[in-house]
Each structure stands twice: as C-alpha cells, then as structure tokens.
Write an enzyme that holds these catalytic residues in place. Structure first.
Site, PDB file in Angstrom:
ATOM      1  N   ASP A   1       2.083  -9.788   7.163  1.00  0.00           N
ATOM      2  CA  ASP A   1       2.626 -11.011   6.543  1.00  0.00           C
ATOM      3  C   ASP A   1       1.549 -12.061   6.302  1.00  0.00           C
ATOM      4  O   ASP A   1       1.831 -13.096   5.704  1.00  0.00           O
ATOM      5  CB  ASP A   1       3.731 -11.610   7.411  1.00  0.00           C
ATOM      6  CG  ASP A   1       4.949 -10.714   7.445  1.00  0.00           C
ATOM      7  OD1 ASP A   1       5.819 -10.933   8.299  1.00  0.00           O
ATOM      8  OD2 ASP A   1       5.010  -9.763   6.638  1.00  0.00           O
TER       9      ASP A   1
ATOM     10  N   LYS B   1      11.037 -17.930  11.108  1.00  0.00           N
ATOM     11  CA  LYS B   1      12.065 -17.259  10.298  1.00  0.00           C
ATOM     12  C   LYS B   1      12.427 -15.904  10.925  1.00  0.00           C
ATOM     13  O   LYS B   1      13.604 -15.575  11.087  1.00  0.00           O
ATOM     14  CB  LYS B   1      11.546 -17.026   8.886  1.00  0.00           C
ATOM     15  CG  LYS B   1      12.386 -16.064   8.054  1.00  0.00           C
ATOM     16  CD  LYS B   1      11.843 -15.845   6.665  1.00  0.00           C
ATOM     17  CE  LYS B   1      10.832 -14.766   6.585  1.00  0.00           C
ATOM     18  NZ  LYS B   1      11.371 -13.391   6.531  1.00  0.00           N
ATOM     19  N   ASN B   2      11.409 -15.147  11.312  1.00  0.00           N
ATOM     20  CA  ASN B   2      11.669 -13.771  11.759  1.00  0.00           C
ATOM     21  C   ASN B   2      12.164 -13.679  13.197  1.00  0.00           C
ATOM     22  O   ASN B   2      12.445 -12.585  13.685  1.00  0.00           O
ATOM     23  CB  ASN B   2      10.423 -12.904  11.534  1.00  0.00           C
ATOM     24  CG  ASN B   2      10.165 -12.694  10.047  1.00  0.00           C
ATOM     25  OD1 ASN B   2      11.023 -13.024   9.224  1.00  0.00           O
ATOM     26  ND2 ASN B   2       9.000 -12.202   9.699  1.00  0.00           N
TER      27      ASN B   2
ATOM     28  N   ARG C   1      11.435  -0.015   2.096  1.00  0.00           N
ATOM     29  CA  ARG C   1      12.262  -0.562   3.189  1.00  0.00           C
ATOM     30  C   ARG C   1      13.265   0.471   3.721  1.00  0.00           C
ATOM     31  O   ARG C   1      14.479   0.264   3.708  1.00  0.00           O
ATOM     32  CB  ARG C   1      12.983  -1.837   2.741  1.00  0.00           C
ATOM     33  CG  ARG C   1      12.142  -2.911   2.093  1.00  0.00           C
ATOM     34  CD  ARG C   1      10.926  -3.364   2.852  1.00  0.00           C
ATOM     35  NE  ARG C   1      11.153  -4.123   4.047  1.00  0.00           N
ATOM     36  CZ  ARG C   1      11.269  -5.453   4.092  1.00  0.00           C
ATOM     37  NH1 ARG C   1      11.204  -6.144   2.990  1.00  0.00           N
ATOM     38  NH2 ARG C   1      11.458  -6.093   5.244  1.00  0.00           N
TER      39      ARG C   1
ATOM     40  N   ARG D   1      12.346 -19.102   0.806  1.00  0.00           N
ATOM     41  CA  ARG D   1      12.987 -18.174   1.743  1.00  0.00           C
ATOM     42  C   ARG D   1      12.375 -18.312   3.127  1.00  0.00           C
ATOM     43  O   ARG D   1      13.035 -18.120   4.129  1.00  0.00           O
ATOM     44  CB  ARG D   1      12.826 -16.729   1.267  1.00  0.00           C
ATOM     45  CG  ARG D   1      13.594 -16.400   0.018  1.00  0.00           C
ATOM     46  CD  ARG D   1      13.583 -14.922  -0.237  1.00  0.00           C
ATOM     47  NE  ARG D   1      13.944 -14.195   0.987  1.00  0.00           N
ATOM     48  CZ  ARG D   1      13.951 -12.864   1.077  1.00  0.00           C
ATOM     49  NH1 ARG D   1      13.614 -12.140   0.044  1.00  0.00           N
ATOM     50  NH2 ARG D   1      14.291 -12.271   2.204  1.00  0.00           N
TER      51      ARG D   1
ATOM     52  N   CYS E   1      12.537  -3.301  -1.998  1.00  0.00           N
ATOM     53  CA  CYS E   1      12.186  -4.624  -2.531  1.00  0.00           C
ATOM     54  C   CYS E   1      10.759  -4.506  -3.044  1.00  0.00           C
ATOM     55  O   CYS E   1      10.123  -3.454  -2.983  1.00  0.00           O
ATOM     56  CB  CYS E   1      12.320  -5.701  -1.460  1.00  0.00           C
ATOM     57  SG  CYS E   1      11.077  -5.574  -0.194  1.00  0.00           S
TER      58      CYS E   1
HETATM   59  C1  EPZ Z   1       9.805  -7.233   9.719  1.00  0.00           C
HETATM   60  O1  EPZ Z   1      10.411  -6.447   8.710  1.00  0.00           O
HETATM   61  C2  EPZ Z   1       9.579  -8.600   9.104  1.00  0.00           C
HETATM   62  N1  EPZ Z   1      10.855  -9.174   8.699  1.00  0.00           N
HETATM   63  C3  EPZ Z   1       8.663  -8.488   7.890  1.00  0.00           C
HETATM   64  O2  EPZ Z   1       8.406  -9.808   7.438  1.00  0.00           O
HETATM   65  C4  EPZ Z   1       7.343  -7.881   8.348  1.00  0.00           C
HETATM   66  O3  EPZ Z   1       6.498  -7.710   7.229  1.00  0.00           O
HETATM   67  C5  EPZ Z   1       7.613  -6.514   9.007  1.00  0.00           C
HETATM   68  O4  EPZ Z   1       8.533  -6.681  10.107  1.00  0.00           O
HETATM   69  C6  EPZ Z   1       6.347  -5.893   9.564  1.00  0.00           C
HETATM   70  O5  EPZ Z   1       5.766  -6.768  10.491  1.00  0.00           O
HETATM   71  C7  EPZ Z   1      11.664  -9.717   9.652  1.00  0.00           C
HETATM   72  O6  EPZ Z   1      11.350  -9.711  10.828  1.00  0.00           O
HETATM   73  C8  EPZ Z   1      12.932 -10.333   9.167  1.00  0.00           C
HETATM   74  P1  EPZ Z   1       9.305  -2.905   9.910  1.00  0.00           P
HETATM   75  P2  EPZ Z   1      10.988  -4.981   9.081  1.00  0.00           P
HETATM   76  O7  EPZ Z   1      10.528  -2.121  10.155  1.00  0.00           O
HETATM   77  O8  EPZ Z   1      11.458  -4.957  10.471  1.00  0.00           O
HETATM   78  C9  EPZ Z   1       8.531   1.290   7.988  1.00  0.00           C
HETATM   79  C10 EPZ Z   1       8.229 -11.534   5.873  1.00  0.00           C
HETATM   80  O9  EPZ Z   1       7.422 -11.701   4.940  1.00  0.00           O
HETATM   81  N2  EPZ Z   1       9.885   1.640   8.430  1.00  0.00           N
HETATM   82  O10 EPZ Z   1       8.526  -3.420  11.087  1.00  0.00           O
HETATM   83  O11 EPZ Z   1      11.902  -4.584   8.001  1.00  0.00           O
HETATM   84  C11 EPZ Z   1       8.517   0.210   6.920  1.00  0.00           C
HETATM   85  O12 EPZ Z   1       8.706   0.755   5.626  1.00  0.00           O
HETATM   86  C12 EPZ Z   1       8.842 -10.170   6.111  1.00  0.00           C
HETATM   87  O13 EPZ Z   1       8.570 -12.422   6.695  1.00  0.00           O
HETATM   88  C13 EPZ Z   1      10.288   2.965   8.359  1.00  0.00           C
HETATM   89  O14 EPZ Z   1       9.537   3.821   7.932  1.00  0.00           O
HETATM   90  O15 EPZ Z   1       9.664  -4.112   8.965  1.00  0.00           O
HETATM   91  C14 EPZ Z   1       7.140  -0.384   7.105  1.00  0.00           C
HETATM   92  O16 EPZ Z   1       6.208   0.433   6.415  1.00  0.00           O
HETATM   93  C15 EPZ Z   1       8.435  -9.154   5.040  1.00  0.00           C
HETATM   94  N3  EPZ Z   1      11.539   3.300   8.775  1.00  0.00           N
HETATM   95  C16 EPZ Z   1       6.891  -0.266   8.611  1.00  0.00           C
HETATM   96  O17 EPZ Z   1       7.830   0.698   9.086  1.00  0.00           O
HETATM   97  C17 EPZ Z   1      12.410   2.359   9.286  1.00  0.00           C
HETATM   98  O18 EPZ Z   1      13.539   2.724   9.670  1.00  0.00           O
HETATM   99  C18 EPZ Z   1       7.111  -1.544   9.382  1.00  0.00           C
HETATM  100  O19 EPZ Z   1       8.353  -2.059   8.953  1.00  0.00           O
HETATM  101  C19 EPZ Z   1      11.978   1.015   9.350  1.00  0.00           C
HETATM  102  C20 EPZ Z   1      10.712   0.679   8.920  1.00  0.00           C
END
Ligand code: EPZ
Length: 420
Positions: free
Chosen positions: A307, A22-23, A121, A399, A116
C-alpha cells in the site's frame, strides 16, 4: 465528481495529525456483528469506505451512528444474513462480514468481491479457512452461500501463493472465536490492523493468543459481549505524509503516529537519505541531504507494504539514478505508472517490476486517479511538480484519506477542490 488542483513546488512544513486506520476500522465494524450488545468504536476515520461498511452492517441488522470519529453500534433486532452485491462490489473489504455472520448465525450469503484495478482479489484462502471450521460453502450466482450446523475449531494453514492474507486471517479469526474448541491459524497475517481486530475481539470476550505473529491461537467461547475500542493510527496515511515531506524537501512532524508499525518503510526512507526522528506517538521527517535511489520489494508485514508502493514510486521518479520496485503482492498494481509518465517521469513496467529512471522534475498535468493508493501517488507527484496538476476522480482518494486538502493546506501546499 470532484477534482483536486495542486500548484506544485511548495515545501511542506509543520505539524499534522494522522487519522485512524481504514484497514483496522473496516474489520472491527464487521466484528460488531458477533454480538447483539452495543459497541463503541472511537478514532474512526471519516472515509467513503467507513460509510460503506456502516451501510453494510446496517443492512445486516445493526443500527450505527457516526459522529466526530465515534461510531455507536447497537442491534435493531432484525436479522439479515445477505451482504448485497451492490454494496460489496464497491468495496472488497466488505467480504470480511462473512466470518462474523457465520460465527454468529451459522449462515451467510455474501457477494463475491470480484476483481478490481489492482488485481483479481481471489477469496480461496477465506473459503479454505472457513471450510476447515466445518462450514459448508457453495458459490451461487456470484455469491458465497455458507452454512454450518456447528463450528468446530481446527488447525488451518492459511498461506497462499503470495504469502499470508490479511482479510482471510480476519474472516477465519472472527469465525473461530465462537467455534467449539481450539483453532490454530498458521501463516496468519501479522499486520497491525489484524492485531487491532484481535484486541477488539479480546475486549468482547474472545480468547486469542499470538496475534501479530504467524501463529494465531483461538479458544472458542459461547458468546461475545459489547466493547469500546479506539482504532490504531493509519500507518499508510502516515507513510504517505512522510513521503509528502521528502518529495517537497520539507520538514513535517506527524502526531498520533506509530513508528513501530512502519519499520520497513522507515528503514527504506533512511537508506534513501531521509532524516527521521521517532517518539512513541510521533515522527519527524525531513531531508538530510539529497534523496538517493533505492530498490523496494513489497512483502506481507513486516515487509515493505504494497500500500506504500505507488507513493514511494512518486518519490523515486524525481530521485537521480535508477530505482527498481518489485510488486510481489499485487503484480498488476501499476496503474499509477502511466499517469506519472504523463507528468514527465521515466518509468518502465516489466511484469511485476517497475524500473524508474529519476528525472530532474515532473511537470504538472491533468491526470486521472484509478485506485486509492495510485490517487495518493498522484497527489504526491502534484505537490512536487512544476506547475498545476489536476487530479480527476478523487472519490478514489476519499475512500482512504480523511481531509486531504485541509491537512496538506495546513502544511503549506497550494491545493483546492473543484467540481468536475
Ligand atoms: C488487505 O487486503 C488490505 N485491505 C489491502 O489494502 C492491502 O493491500 C492488502 O491487505 C495487502 O496488504 C484491507 O485491509 C481492507 P490480502 P486483502 O488477502 O486482505 C492474495 C488499501 O489500499 N490472496 O492480504 O484483500 C491476494 O490476491 C488496500 O488500503 C489470495 O491469493 O489482501 C494478494 O495477492 C488495497 N487468496 C495477496 O494474497 C485469498 O483468498 C495478499 O492479499 C486472499 C488473498
């Protein structure tokens, strides 16, 4: 809305094939916005999120049909640069259309994803990276409005308080591929899904090096062309099915699996007493002797994946002893704790930590899914529990998991779907 009914206590045995990731498919579908040529994406999983992303790229000028795992994308000639709130708010990953829209058209208006159930996020790193490429961004009525006269490559540090960001790395990389000159993304996410996106972009003619490491280098090119790509297997579905084998005391062979994408999970499950046999594209999982309590801390890849946190908690809830889960990526990602406790688990949440005191067994109960991985956790708990578990709101599960009932039934689970 449908619900799943699971009669627990059956050992899962046999073979099952893992679906596409998915990701990986989500950012790769977004990347088709970087060319007007046709693209073919194979091995795409039939998920709610895949369909949402297809709706979004169609709204942005693409035609996209999806049949038997193959997505054919081409351009309608219509141009739209606005990714609508109605669609983006249903799936935060939609925000990764921002980079390709800016890269291709130098302007974009994308709804802020909003928070969410697993956390706030934020998108500050996405915007920091795009601004470094000479993009002007403003926030207007819940939308990011972005424009650039010319995208200029630069050196970007993309680490945040929680470390690297997967989709921020994706967004910045997709904007940089058509920028003028060289970009360096420091503290880039190393997840296999980021690597798969980079491989697709390279097939489209992008010049990218270092993907899969914390330093990604992009040499901007004038245009990208169409490409054909097969999505990598879903490592989180793989890990979830591995835990299904262990939590039921079963023995499962996972086909189309990439053990090299699951180093941290495999290491932890072996520490817990799992017998795991790996080949290039399959994994066999069974219990060696009793499963033992382990401690888990979630970290950016190659650390233990957030995840998989809810799924490993389900396993630890019926493992003798005390286990501690530290959630360092999304400190609030514990919606599954309350539902597991309703099934008889003894789990205490303390800030970003959950302390799990293993119980003899869980009892089936009516429970409610709240987010994608919490839903998977409840399915795993239901497979192990004594009696019947009814999981409502399983659209959360749909999803990110393809054909769950069919796959689990084939392995011997007693599971059926009912209308709510
Ligand atoms: C990706 O989300 C995945 N989704 C998530 O999977 C996964 O949990 C996450 O990476 C972490 O591995 C997809 O790839 C579609 P991040 P993403 O930016 O990119 C913080 C699932 O269940 N952050 O790597 O949105 C954020 O709050 C989903 O399949 C900032 O602070 O996650 C988090 O604490 C859920 N500022 C950390 O970084 C930003 O601008 C990592 O988030 C962006 C993120």
């Amino acid at each position: 809305m449908d619900k799943l009914i699971i009669e627990g206590g059956k050992r899962l045995l046999g073979e099952v094939t893992v679906s596409g990731a998915k990701n990986a498919v989500l950012p790769i579908l977004a990347a088709t916005l970087l060319t007007d040529d046709a693209c073919i994406i194979k091995g795409a999983p039939a998920l709610r999120d895949t369909n949402t992303m297809l709706k979004i790229i169609r709204s942005l000028g693409k035609s996209a049909d999806f049949d038997k795992g193959v997505v054919n994308v081409s351009s309608t000639g219509k141009k739209n640069f606005v990714a609508d709130y109605k669609l983006v708010s249903t799936m935060r990953a939609s925000f990764c259309v921002l980079g390709p829209l800016i890269g291709m058209h130098k302007k974009a208006k994308v709804s802020l994803p909003g928070g969410c159930i697993i956390g706030a996020r934020p998108v500050d790193l996405h915007l920091k990276g795009l601004r470094a490429l000479n993009v002007q961004t403003t926030i207007d009525s819940g939308y990011v409005v972005a424009k650039a006269d010319k995208l200029q490559g630069s050196h970007i540090y993309l680490g945040g308080v929680y470390g690297s960001s997967v989709l921020a790395t994706d967004n910045v990389m997709m904007a940089a591929v058509l920028a003028q000159g060289k970009s360096v993304i420091e503290c880039a996410a190393c997840e296999p899904e980021v690597v798969d996106l980079a491989e697709f972009l390279i097939k489209m003619g992008a010049k990218i090096k270092g993907h899969g490491t914390p330093i990604i280098e992009v040499e901007g090119v004038r245009r990208l062309h169409g490409a054909t790509h097969t999505i990598i297997p879903d490592r989180i579905e793989t890990g979830t099915l591995m835990i299904a084998a262990l939590i039921t005391g079963g023995d499962i062979i996972l086909k189309n699996a990439r053990p090299q994408h699951l180093g941290a999970l495999i290491d932890k499950l072996q520490e817990a007493g799992a017998n795991i046999t790996k080949s290039d594209n399959s994994i066999r999982v069974r219990v060696k002797d009793r499963i033992k309590a382990i401690n888990v801390t979630t970290l950016p890849y190659p650390g233990f994946p957030t995840d998989m946190q809810a799924q490993v908690m389900a396993l630890m809830s019926i493992t003798p002893g005390i286990s501690v889960v530290a959630e360092k990526i999304y400190p609030d990602r514990f919606m599954h704790v309350g539902e597991l406790n309703r099934m008889g688990a003894h789990i205490q949440k303390e800030g970003p930590y959950a302390i799990i005191e293993g119980v003899e067994s869980l009892s089936g109960a009516p429970v409610m899914a709240s987010d994608l991985r919490a839903s998977a956790c409840l399915v795993l708990a239901g497979l192990a529990a004594k009696g019947k578990t009814l999981i409502s709101r399983i659209y959360h599960l749909e999803r990110g998991y393809e054909n769950t009932e069919e796959k689990l039934e084939k392995l011997g689970a007693t599971i059926r779907r009912e209308k709510e």
